[in-house]
Design an enzyme around this catalytic site. Structure first.
Site, short mmCIF file in Angstrom:
data_model
loop_
_atom_site.label_atom_id
_atom_site.label_comp_id
_atom_site.label_asym_id
_atom_site.label_seq_id
_atom_site.Cartn_x
_atom_site.Cartn_y
_atom_site.Cartn_z
N CYS A 30 25.70 -37.29 -11.87
CA CYS A 30 26.72 -37.32 -12.92
C CYS A 30 27.90 -38.17 -12.47
CB CYS A 30 27.22 -35.91 -13.18
SG CYS A 30 25.89 -34.84 -13.72
N TYR A 169 12.11 -33.86 -15.79
CA TYR A 169 13.11 -33.22 -14.92
C TYR A 169 13.05 -31.69 -15.01
CZ TYR A 169 18.09 -32.06 -13.76
OH TYR A 169 19.25 -31.53 -13.25
N HIS A 172 17.83 -27.86 -10.86
CA HIS A 172 19.22 -27.40 -10.96
C HIS A 172 19.41 -26.17 -11.85
CE1 HIS A 172 19.97 -31.75 -9.72
NE2 HIS A 172 20.42 -31.00 -8.72
N ASP A 265 22.17 -28.10 -4.05
CA ASP A 265 21.75 -29.49 -3.91
C ASP A 265 22.87 -30.35 -3.32
OD1 ASP A 265 20.14 -31.72 -4.15
OD2 ASP A 265 20.62 -32.06 -6.26
#
Ligand code: ADP
Ligand code: SF4
Length: 684
Positions: A30, A169, A172, A265
């Site tokens: 991001c 994906y 997360h 992460d």
């Protein structure tokens, strides 16, 4: 020329139908720019490609309005109207010979759809994972079919936007595909729930759909979380994740593996060292023949070589190291290892995304200013005429200003009052867990020491008299700030009279050893609400003191939520036996007793306190500035043309803000345009 040891890092890697130019892979991350600031986003990614990253990825990209992350500024590919914005990015990346990757995402129960008002989707009916009073509904078979079509349509749009690698994906704890894999989210009893094979079904189908739709021209990569650090309550690398990768082994063209959730992460240097994911991702290459990329805040080229040689990774993934130094690969390629600006692992970049604004980086002040201000991380406009500059103060603001001015060709003198360089960074980097922060000082010193047009003097406190006497045309005051001892902060906007009689230590005192000889109970009062107070509580606890942490906030260090550290900080203090008293301010001190007041009711409470570490706010060290300002009438005769105050002495803030202030000052002195370009959604 580079050392042959690193040649292996510059080998191409075949990923399905596409080939990288080297092993440097900027994984999806991001930026706080995304769909809202598309030109800024494109310029940011383009600079990474220019700096040598062989693959440059987007951030998560919403594939449909039912995955609406508003107000966060993620990428968006809801329909064809979003293609031009993303095309800006692929063109910027391709211009430098790199591949562009896109991380398609449907966020399932991770979104509340605040803008689009769609009802969120999930494998089973559940409350969304934000605090919004919103529930997601269970998808039926028709919804699943529709979702598969959305994903295929988005993949085709991504191909049309020019992407070379398209992600499926599941990571997360943020995506529908991961929600289907996890038992705690997937309580279905049909063929999409229950057994391992059933929970894997949608993932397998979407992977196959995507390959069929775009696999002839684009590589199809999987991003999979291999561990959630939740033990048996979550996904484990040696159990379910191994089964998933074994089951799908060679179906994707590449595996991008990491930890979940985001706080695991992207761990900060306070809590984890370089390579902290290795124990979890080592197995992956043993169960697939496809290329594997992984991350771990890698900034050391020797570590990168080891990872490839040991058969752990094929591609060195990086988010933060690529932000701190977009030219990291190029510097290795050109044998300029000493020029690598290493990430310090502070997660100030992450805070940008979490506060929905373009990110900033402590080490790289040009981050997210590549388009808006036209700043290049490596290039500074050469000054048309070399001038003399005096910088007073050798903290992050002063060192950054000195470096950029010297790079522009000016003659620079830096005077520092103390015995060491680095100002607050040197002090703070000696606190528990913050050692890597010294890189802010070390990188700048490393650069400055090689520059012939820079003179640097320690133990040189300057007065206004000295500065007028030297008569150097351009003066920047970077004299820092001092922590207040009078309690003034957010909760107490005026000084607290009783603090004058209390046994107060400020963070400056503690960092200079003030706690060492203190005996008896220590109270840390935190109204700063970020990292400092919690680190000082660690210092106090390590010295064997009984420690109480008092804060007007509901939790310890609430702003650290934006750097993904809040949970870890509170856990650490609890494990150290620190007594935490939230929602209280200070009310008085008398003879070893500290009085507190409840933030809501004012109800009183007493605590034994032999030392009060007060962490509230800072006063700018603006004495020199005010004294010079008072003599402005004498400047011209003395030879002074410009005087400015920068960094913490102008307004105390983050280290990142001080570095930025030093950088901006120097760019402006070098004659760069101060004009800003506004950026906003292309669709507007
Ligand atoms: P910033 O974050 O803005 O760079 P710091 O507090 O880290 O601020 O650094 C300020 C530095 O300025 C400190 O190292 C301090 O010793 C130095 N300094 C303060 N006043 C003077 C002065 N009058 N002359 C020279 N150096 C000074
Ligand atoms: Fe690294 Fe901090 Fe920069 Fe993020 S802000 S890239 S963690 S130095």
């Amino acid at each position: 020329m580079r050392d042959a040891t690193y040649d292996i890092l510059f080998e191409p890697v075949q990923i399905g139908p596409v080939k990288t130019r080297n092993r440097f892979y900027q994984v999806p991350h991001c930026t706080g720019m995304g769909h809202r600031y598309p030109r800024s986003e494109a310029a940011h990614r383009g600079v990474k490609a220019e700096g040598g990253w062989g693959v440059v990825s987007t951030q998560e990209t919403e594939i449909h309005p039912s995955s609406d992350l508003t107000p966060a500024n993620e990428a968006r590919l809801w329909d064809a109207k979003d293609i031009p914005a993303l095309k800006l990015m692929t063109e910027a990346v391709h211009a430098h010979g790199s591949l562009a990757a896109i991380q398609l995402a449907h966020n399932g129960l991770h979104v509340a759809n605040r803008y689009t008002r769609h009802t969120p989707f999930a494998p089973s009916a559940a409350v969304v994972d934000s605090d919004d009073p919103v529930q997601a509904r269970a998808m039926d078979k028709a919804d699943i079919k529709t979702f598969r079509r959305w994903h295929v349509d988005a993949a085709k749009r991504a191909r049309d936007a020019g992407f070379d690698i398209i992600y499926v994906y599941a990571g997360h704890d943020m995506t529908l595909l991961q929600h289907f894999l996890l038992e705690r989210h997937n309580r279905r009893s049909d063929e999409y729930g229950g057994s391992f094979e059933n929970r894997l079904r949608l993932f397998r189908e979407v992977l196959a759909d995507t390959k069929e739709a775009v696999g002839d021209t684009c590589a199809v990569a999987v991003r999979l979380a291999v561990d959630e650090l939740l033990g048996a309550e979550g996904l484990r690398h040696d159990v379910e994740a191994r089964d998933i990768i074994t089951a799908l082994a060679d179906e994707p063209d590449m595996w991008d593996v990491n930890l979940s959730d985001w706080s695991n992460d992207s761990q900060t240097s306070r809590f984890a060292k370089e390579g902290y994911q290795e124990d979890y991702t080592r197995f992956v290459k043993r169960v697939t023949s496809k290329p594997v990329v992984g991350v771990g805040r890698y900034t050391s080229p020797d570590t990168m070589v080891r990872l490839v040689r040991q058969g752990h990774l094929d591609l060195i993934g990086a988010a933060r190291p690529s932000i701190a130094d977009p030219f990291l690969p190029k510097k290795i390629e050109e044998g300029r290892l000493e020029d690598i600006r290493e990430c310090i692992g502070c997660n100030i970049c992450v805070s940008g995304d979490n506060t929905c604004v373009p990110m900033r980086c402590t080490q790289n002040p040009t981050t997210a200013e590549e388009w808006r201000r036209g700043w290049h991380p490596e290039i500074t406009t050469k000054a048309s005429m070399a001038e003399k500059h005096l910088i007073v103060g050798g903290g992050p603001a002063g060192l950054e200003a000195a470096h950029v001015l010297a790079k522009a060709g000016h003659e620079v003198i830096v005077a520092e009052a103390g015995r060491e360089w680095g100002g607050r960074v040197s002090l703070e980097s000696r606190l528990p867990g913050l050692a890597e922060w010294a890189r802010v000082r070390d990188w700048r010193m490393g650069q400055l020491q090689t520059m012939p047009n820079v003179e640097m003097y320690l133990e040189s406190p300057l007065s206004e008299e000295d500065i007028l006497e030297y008569g150097i045309a351009n003066v920047a005051l970077a004299t820092g700030a001092t922590w207040r001892s009078d309690g003034t902060g957010r909760a107490h906007r005026k000084p607290l009279a009783f603090m004058a009689d209390a046994p107060v230590l400020t963070p400056d005192d503690v960092m200079r050893g003030g706690l060492v000889d203190r005996k008896g109970p220590v109270v840390v009062f935190d109204d700063d609400r970020f990292y400092m107070a919690s680190v000082l509580a660690e210092v106090a606890a390590a010295q064997g003191n009984e420690v109480t942490f008092v804060t007007p906030s509901a939790v310890v260090a609430p702003w650290a939520d934006h750097t993904l550290e809040q949970g870890r900080i509170q856990k650490r203090l609890l494990e150290l036996g620190v007594n935490i008293v939230p929602l209280h301010g200070l009310a008085g001190y008398n003879d070893g007793q500290l009085s507190l007041a409840c933030s809501y009711t004012g109800a009183a409470r007493e605590l034994s306190c032999e030392t009060l570490v007060s962490v509230t706010s800072r006063n700018p060290n603006d004495g020199l500035w005010l004294a010079l300002k008072a003599r402005e009438g004498e400047w011209a005769a003395a030879g002074l043309a410009r005087v400015a105050s920068i960094g913490d002495c102008h307004a105390p803030g983050l280290i990142a803000a001080a570095v930025y202030a030093g950088h901006k000052y120097a760019r402006e002195m070098a004659g760069e345009e101060a004009a800003l370009r506004e950026d906003r959604m292309l669709a507007d």
